[in-house]
Design a protein around this motif. Structure first.
Motif: not given
Length: 183
Positions: A167-168, A171, A175
């Motif tokens: 999930e990091d 993200k 971005n």
């Protein structure tokens, strides 16, 4: 913009008699692009880069395949460094270099950097005294300040070592994909 307005003046200087080990430590600890060899009047005599030091350490016949075949490449490296310890800055430095004057323009510096395929140029006065240096980064910063509104954007770096979970990663990738969109 004049070179005198963007040049760096905090440089790493050595005398021509500076020993090899000190040169290696200065390049490693201070992380300069180059070390400037000057006389007692700060006249530039030569320039030493990390590449110049590596050329002294590793013999010209060494290539990546040969290094892979060595059973202990660290031991080999230590022997090469020991053999290079007797060298001085005067023996290692390059003496043919392109220099700028403080009255030159930043874009002239960029053209020279591209032509010479280097990252930094020394700035000398009319007597050859070292006044500073200009990096490609300095010129880029000048261009950004002149042409763009980067101070209006929120910029950040990414620590790849901290992206551990899926999930990091998602993200950060999201971005990155949406950076620069002015929706």
């Amino acid at each position: 913009m004049l070179i005198s307005k963007i040049m760096r003046t905090n440089l790493v200087l050595v005398s021509p008699n500076c020993d090899f080990e000190t040169l290696m430590c200065k390049i490693a600890e201070l992380a300069p692009r180059q070390v400037y060899v000057v006389d007692d009047e700060l006249k530039l005599k030569g320039i030493i880069t990390g590449y110049d030091l590596l050329k002294v350490v590793l013999p010209s016949y060494i290539d990546s395949n040969l290094l892979r075949s060595l059973s202990d490449s660290d031991d080999f490296l230590k022997k090469c460094i020991k053999a290079a310890r007797s060298k001085t800055a005067k023996e290692i430095m390059i003496t043919e270099f392109t220099a700028l004057r403080p009255t030159d323009h930043a874009m002239e510096a960029e053209a020279l950097i591209v032509e010479k395929r280097i990252n930094a140029l020394p700035v000398l006065d009319e007597d050859g005294v070292l006044l500073g240096e200009v990096h490609r980064r300095d010129i880029l910063n000048y261009m950004v300040k002149t042409c763009l509104n980067c101070n209006l954007k929120k910029l950040q770096t990414v620590d790849l070592a901290k992206i551990k979970k899926e999930e990091d990663k998602k993200k950060y990738l999201y971005n990155l994909q949406n950076e620069g969109n002015n929706d």
